[in-house]
Design a protein around this motif. Sequence first.
Motif, PDB file in Angstrom:
ATOM      1  N   VAL A 153       0.894  -1.011  -0.125  1.00  0.00           N
ATOM      2  CA  VAL A 153       0.006  -0.139   0.170  1.00  0.00           C
ATOM      3  C   VAL A 153       0.903   1.178  -0.001  1.00  0.00           C
ATOM      4  N   SER A 154       0.383   2.496  -0.335  1.00  0.00           N
ATOM      5  CA  SER A 154       1.276   3.686  -0.690  1.00  0.00           C
ATOM      6  C   SER A 154       1.019   4.441   0.615  1.00  0.00           C
ATOM      7  N   TYR A 155       0.518   4.136   1.864  1.00  0.00           N
ATOM      8  CA  TYR A 155       0.453   4.697   3.149  1.00  0.00           C
ATOM      9  C   TYR A 155       1.397   3.837   4.344  1.00  0.00           C
ATOM     10  N   ILE A 156       1.710   4.389   5.321  1.00  0.00           N
ATOM     11  CA  ILE A 156       2.376   3.770   6.240  1.00  0.00           C
ATOM     12  C   ILE A 156       1.562   3.248   7.340  1.00  0.00           C
ATOM     13  N   LYS A 157       1.914   1.850   7.426  1.00  0.00           N
ATOM     14  CA  LYS A 157       1.221   0.977   8.306  1.00  0.00           C
ATOM     15  C   LYS A 157       2.024   0.962   9.773  1.00  0.00           C
ATOM     16  N   ALA A 158       1.161   0.476  10.717  1.00  0.00           N
ATOM     17  CA  ALA A 158       1.494   0.294  12.296  1.00  0.00           C
ATOM     18  C   ALA A 158       2.864  -0.544  12.187  1.00  0.00           C
ATOM     19  N   VAL A 159       2.992  -1.492  11.678  1.00  0.00           N
ATOM     20  CA  VAL A 159       4.194  -2.222  11.661  1.00  0.00           C
ATOM     21  C   VAL A 159       5.387  -1.556  11.366  1.00  0.00           C
ATOM     22  N   ASP A 160       5.075  -0.732  10.165  1.00  0.00           N
ATOM     23  CA  ASP A 160       6.485   0.172   9.432  1.00  0.00           C
ATOM     24  C   ASP A 160       6.851   1.091  10.568  1.00  0.00           C
ATOM     25  N   VAL A 161       5.970   1.790  11.291  1.00  0.00           N
ATOM     26  CA  VAL A 161       6.282   2.567  12.448  1.00  0.00           C
ATOM     27  C   VAL A 161       7.231   1.950  13.371  1.00  0.00           C
ATOM     28  N   TYR A 162       6.612   0.745  13.784  1.00  0.00           N
ATOM     29  CA  TYR A 162       7.552   0.174  14.873  1.00  0.00           C
ATOM     30  C   TYR A 162       9.011  -0.248  14.328  1.00  0.00           C
ATOM     31  N   LEU A 163       9.040  -0.923  13.044  1.00  0.00           N
ATOM     32  CA  LEU A 163      10.154  -1.312  12.518  1.00  0.00           C
ATOM     33  C   LEU A 163      11.374  -0.095  12.404  1.00  0.00           C
ATOM     34  N   TRP A 164      10.854   0.958  11.940  1.00  0.00           N
ATOM     35  CA  TRP A 164      11.571   2.218  11.491  1.00  0.00           C
ATOM     36  C   TRP A 164      12.352   2.765  12.788  1.00  0.00           C
ATOM     37  N   ILE A 165      11.432   2.916  13.780  1.00  0.00           N
ATOM     38  CA  ILE A 165      11.839   3.332  15.090  1.00  0.00           C
ATOM     39  C   ILE A 165      12.845   2.534  15.729  1.00  0.00           C
ATOM     40  N   SER A 166      12.576   1.018  15.532  1.00  0.00           N
ATOM     41  CA  SER A 166      13.589   0.090  15.917  1.00  0.00           C
ATOM     42  C   SER A 166      14.717   0.274  15.416  1.00  0.00           C
ATOM     43  N   PHE A 167      14.727   0.494  14.100  1.00  0.00           N
ATOM     44  CA  PHE A 167      16.099   0.598  13.208  1.00  0.00           C
ATOM     45  C   PHE A 167      16.456   1.876  13.488  1.00  0.00           C
ATOM     46  N   LEU A 168      16.119   2.776  13.865  1.00  0.00           N
ATOM     47  CA  LEU A 168      16.488   4.227  14.462  1.00  0.00           C
ATOM     48  C   LEU A 168      17.381   3.922  15.578  1.00  0.00           C
ATOM     49  N   PHE A 169      16.979   3.275  16.742  1.00  0.00           N
ATOM     50  CA  PHE A 169      17.484   3.001  17.752  1.00  0.00           C
ATOM     51  C   PHE A 169      18.810   2.196  17.291  1.00  0.00           C
ATOM     52  N   VAL A 170      18.556   1.219  16.640  1.00  0.00           N
ATOM     53  CA  VAL A 170      19.866   0.614  16.270  1.00  0.00           C
ATOM     54  C   VAL A 170      21.007   1.422  15.530  1.00  0.00           C
ATOM     55  N   PHE A 171      20.541   2.236  14.792  1.00  0.00           N
ATOM     56  CA  PHE A 171      21.405   2.915  13.924  1.00  0.00           C
ATOM     57  C   PHE A 171      22.060   4.044  14.858  1.00  0.00           C
ATOM     58  N   LEU A 172      21.309   4.693  15.927  1.00  0.00           N
ATOM     59  CA  LEU A 172      21.685   5.612  16.836  1.00  0.00           C
ATOM     60  C   LEU A 172      22.773   4.834  17.829  1.00  0.00           C
ATOM     61  N   SER A 173      22.723   3.742  17.870  1.00  0.00           N
ATOM     62  CA  SER A 173      23.675   2.905  18.820  1.00  0.00           C
ATOM     63  C   SER A 173      25.131   3.030  18.300  1.00  0.00           C
ATOM     64  N   VAL A 174      24.982   2.905  16.925  1.00  0.00           N
ATOM     65  CA  VAL A 174      26.572   2.705  16.175  1.00  0.00           C
ATOM     66  C   VAL A 174      27.029   4.374  16.091  1.00  0.00           C
ATOM     67  N   ILE A 175      26.063   5.428  15.803  1.00  0.00           N
ATOM     68  CA  ILE A 175      26.497   6.715  15.890  1.00  0.00           C
ATOM     69  C   ILE A 175      27.017   7.009  17.202  1.00  0.00           C
ATOM     70  N   GLU A 176      26.439   6.584  18.319  1.00  0.00           N
ATOM     71  CA  GLU A 176      26.837   6.645  19.754  1.00  0.00           C
ATOM     72  C   GLU A 176      28.447   6.390  19.701  1.00  0.00           C
ATOM     73  N   TYR A 177      28.837   5.174  19.287  1.00  0.00           N
ATOM     74  CA  TYR A 177      30.224   4.698  19.427  1.00  0.00           C
ATOM     75  C   TYR A 177      31.093   5.758  18.732  1.00  0.00           C
ATOM     76  N   ALA A 178      30.617   5.982  17.186  1.00  0.00           N
ATOM     77  CA  ALA A 178      31.404   6.894  16.614  1.00  0.00           C
ATOM     78  C   ALA A 178      31.483   8.220  17.433  1.00  0.00           C
ATOM     79  N   ALA A 179      30.688   8.845  18.175  1.00  0.00           N
ATOM     80  CA  ALA A 179      31.168   9.838  18.899  1.00  0.00           C
ATOM     81  C   ALA A 179      31.831   9.629  20.314  1.00  0.00           C
ATOM     82  N   VAL A 180      31.759   8.254  20.586  1.00  0.00           N
ATOM     83  CA  VAL A 180      32.606   7.984  21.863  1.00  0.00           C
ATOM     84  C   VAL A 180      34.128   7.892  21.407  1.00  0.00           C
TER      85      VAL A 180
END
Length: 297
Positions: A153-180
């Motif tokens: 479908v062309s709109y965002i589903k509820a599962v897409d919101v959860y997976l993208w937010i989870s992906f953002l947390f994982v990505f930020l953990s990598v960025i966190e170590y780059a800063a450290v």
Amino acid sequence: LFPFCRITVSAMCFMDFSRFPLDTQNCSLELESYAYNEDDLMLYWKHGNKSLSTDEHISLSQFFIEEFSASSGLAFYSSTGWYNRLFINFALRRHIFFFVLQSYFPAMLMVMLSWVSFWIDRRAVPARVSLGITTVLTMSTIMTGVSASMPQVSYIKAVDVYLWISFLFVFLSVIEYAAVNYLTTIEERKQLKKRGKASGMYSMDAVQAMAFDGCFHDTDVDMDLPPFPDPCEENETRASQTNISNTDTPRLKRKRSLKGNVGRIILQNNHAIDTYSRIIFPSVYIVFNFFYWGLYI
């Protein structure tokens, strides 16, 4: 007209997947005469909702049948007039246990696995980088598999919101170590300038030593030892071990000191960003899950 007539119907239902897979769908089945209008044929439910009877054990693979109701109405066509129409309305609630096992639970595990890097020493570059990249790639694989097996479908589903937010947390953990890692390098350069050490093989810092052998080096212990052992000294050490049993080599002293003080060394070599991340990342993720499940359920 016959008093009883059996009809087999393959019907379609328009569904809104904005809350998928935590959605409840309302579908209707409409019955109407094609040839006879209101003047010729009257259609109505004789006993209302009691006119509908289904098997109690009937079930669907993806939905629970929460309720169904019967209603009637009129449909107008400009060329032929008014027609009686009967409605059967179904309320279908989707099974979510399958999607919890296939999508939500793996995403939760990957996010929590990315937090393990906050407890690994900041100088262990291969360990923390490989863990971060692995979790990011795994989350990408989960998102690709979920999107391929779900309605396009062309709109965002509820599962897409959860997976993208989870992906953002994982990505930020990598960025966190780059800063450290960046801030750690700056701090160690400042410390070397204060100590007034000359640049050379025997005065390299922990980050440079890490690049040579890929192992953890404590600044206070390892920097006093030569990075490459002398073969002559090794032979002398082996010869002395046969005669003097109570004398420990510097390397054995280092191993014994590290064995009893591993926890202290890890805490001392943690950056302040890691300390705050251990609290902030889990807290924000728990709050996100609380609002997510409270909003869609």
